[in-house]
Design a protein around this motif. Structure first.
Motif, short mmCIF file in Angstrom:
data_model
loop_
_atom_site.label_atom_id
_atom_site.label_comp_id
_atom_site.label_asym_id
_atom_site.label_seq_id
_atom_site.Cartn_x
_atom_site.Cartn_y
_atom_site.Cartn_z
N VAL A 32 33.05 32.61 38.43
CA VAL A 32 31.58 32.54 38.43
C VAL A 32 31.05 32.04 39.77
CG1 VAL A 32 29.55 31.57 37.31
CG2 VAL A 32 31.51 32.26 35.93
N PHE A 35 31.33 34.59 42.44
CA PHE A 35 30.32 35.65 42.29
C PHE A 35 28.99 35.19 42.88
CE2 PHE A 35 27.02 38.10 40.20
CZ PHE A 35 27.54 39.38 40.19
N ILE A 80 21.98 31.17 34.47
CA ILE A 80 23.32 31.70 34.21
C ILE A 80 24.04 30.80 33.20
CG2 ILE A 80 25.56 32.30 35.20
CD1 ILE A 80 24.19 32.72 37.88
N CYS A 82 27.68 30.38 31.09
CA CYS A 82 29.09 30.81 31.21
C CYS A 82 29.86 30.53 29.94
CB CYS A 82 29.76 30.09 32.38
SG CYS A 82 28.87 30.20 33.94
N SER A 85 36.72 33.07 30.04
CA SER A 85 36.98 34.48 30.39
C SER A 85 37.77 35.21 29.32
CB SER A 85 37.73 34.56 31.72
OG SER A 85 38.99 33.93 31.63
N VAL A 110 21.45 35.49 32.84
CA VAL A 110 22.77 36.10 32.90
C VAL A 110 23.70 35.38 31.93
CG1 VAL A 110 24.73 36.71 34.36
CG2 VAL A 110 22.41 36.66 35.34
N THR A 112 27.75 35.37 31.02
CA THR A 112 28.99 35.89 31.59
C THR A 112 30.20 35.10 31.14
OG1 THR A 112 30.13 36.43 33.66
CG2 THR A 112 28.76 34.46 33.66
N TRP A 117 29.48 40.66 33.06
CA TRP A 117 28.20 40.02 33.42
C TRP A 117 27.07 40.78 32.75
CZ3 TRP A 117 27.80 35.86 37.02
CH2 TRP A 117 29.03 35.43 37.52
N GLN A 118 26.35 40.12 31.84
CA GLN A 118 25.22 40.73 31.14
C GLN A 118 23.92 40.16 31.69
OE1 GLN A 118 25.87 39.95 26.96
NE2 GLN A 118 27.54 41.44 26.81
#
Length: 360
Positions: A32, A35, A80, A82, A85, A110, A112, A117-118
């Motif tokens: 993350v 990114f 964002i 999180c 994963s 976001v 993610t 990633w949405q």
């Protein structure tokens, strides 16, 4: 490094490291934050740009935090949230985003897990985050058409108005593409019935449904493969080139007229292209993507550096039941490694990178 190349580089990292990432904190650190910083260009250590553990009390909900808030000119622009994963994303994971979206100036949110990633906005109702994302980026299967839209979120190219204006089209085009992809993988009864009714005059009985389910799946798969081949031939100047490496130590027999005749019948398959993309993604950790090219021949599909047949990165032997990936040492002596699926190419990532480094 160009914006698209930065996404490819991170996608390669995600592919190589995702199995080793088990927690949410590890996901943030490995995927993350890179990114936000490497791809989007924000300084994750500057609180004027990126605020970790962003807090905005909402009604009776006190002290709740969103993982990151990206700031511009003192205002929150992107929120964002999180998740680990290894877990799939669900809309239930976005509860804090929904609340924070309503009480901040953010127009973008976001969700993610570092891999997928949405991106959300408020198309359905003002200041209320939509239930469905308008853009979905999967780093394990990057849709290159989305890269220009994601670039609009970057520090150097931030264009909120353009993003919002394009969001509705992106939302529905993306959703339709994902639905088509799902039907190609596993056709539903409605999809099967739709096509069956156009080619079969009888009743759609259970027996007919069972028969045509396999036929529709086969036909759509063949259609996709043929479409890819046609596009390759157009984009790559007929899509095939004969590998004319006279110094090849593996195929040392002289080329005959029969060999040349056979090479006019080359057909590049979808599986070869997918495998090529994997090799290219691995090689792109060393060189720019445009330097990694391909040439197909009757005997094998070659992945080359700089479109030079004296710089072979790998050879894909996919024309027999047993598939092999061929890797060459410093003397250009090839060793063929059997693989059951194209994903097993990643097990040879170090050898592929070593080959690129020798030429680069």
């Amino acid at each position: 490094m160009e914006f698209g190349e930065r996404i490819v580089a991170l996608a390669t990292k995600v592919e190589n490291q995702s199995e080793a990432i088990a927690t949410e904190e590890a996901t943030k650190n490995a995927f993350v934050m890179p990114f936000i910083s490497t791809v989007l260009g924000y300084d994750v250590f500057d609180p004027l740009e990126v605020v970790p553990e962003f807090t905005a009390d909402v009604g009776t909900k006190k002290g709740e935090k969103v993982d990151y808030a990206i700031m511009r000119d003192g205002e929150v622009q992107i929120l964002i949230e999180c998740k680990p994963s290894r877990g799939a994303l669900r809309i239930e994971h976005a509860s804090q985003l929904f609340r924070y979206f309503a009480v901040t100036n953010a127009r973008l949110a976001v969700l993610t897990n570092g891999v997928v990633w949405q991106f959300f906005t408020d198309l359905d109702a003002p200041n209320r985050m939509d239930d469905k994302p308008f853009l979905v980026l999967d780093l394990l299967d990057v849709d290159e058409t989305l890269i220009p839209e994601i670039q609009k979120l970057s520090k150097s190219s931030f264009d909120l108005d353009s993003i919002i204006n394009a969001a509705e089209e992106l939302k529905y085009v993306g959703a339709i593409k994902r639905e088509i992809a799902a039907q190609f993988r596993e056709p539903t009864d409605e999809w099967v019935k739709f096509f069956t009714s156009r080619v079969y005059d009888g009743s759609f009985t259970q027996r007919v449904r069972e028969q045509f389910t396999g036929l529709v799946a086969k036909a759509t798969g063949q259609f996709l493969t043929e479409s890819v081949n046609d596009r390759l031939k157009t984009a790559l100047g007929a899509g095939v080139r004969v590998d004319d490496d006279a110094s090849d130590p593996v195929t040392s027999e002289p080329i005959t007229n029969a060999d040349l005749s056979r090479d006019t019948e080359i057909e590049t398959t979808l599986e070869e292209i997918e495998a090529y993309q994997i090799v290219k993604a691995i090689a792109c950790s060393i060189v720019k993507p445009q330097r990694v090219t391909q040439r197909d021949s009757k005997s094998y599909f070659a992945v080359l550096l700089d479109d030079n047949n004296r710089k072979p990165i790998a050879r894909l032997h996919f024309n027999t039941k047993q598939k092999y990936v061929g890797l060459l040492d410093s003397e250009k002596v090839e060793t063929r490694h059997p693989i059951a699926t194209i994903d097993e190419i990643y097990a040879h990532a170090d050898e592929i990178r070593a080959a690129v480094e020798r030429y680069a």
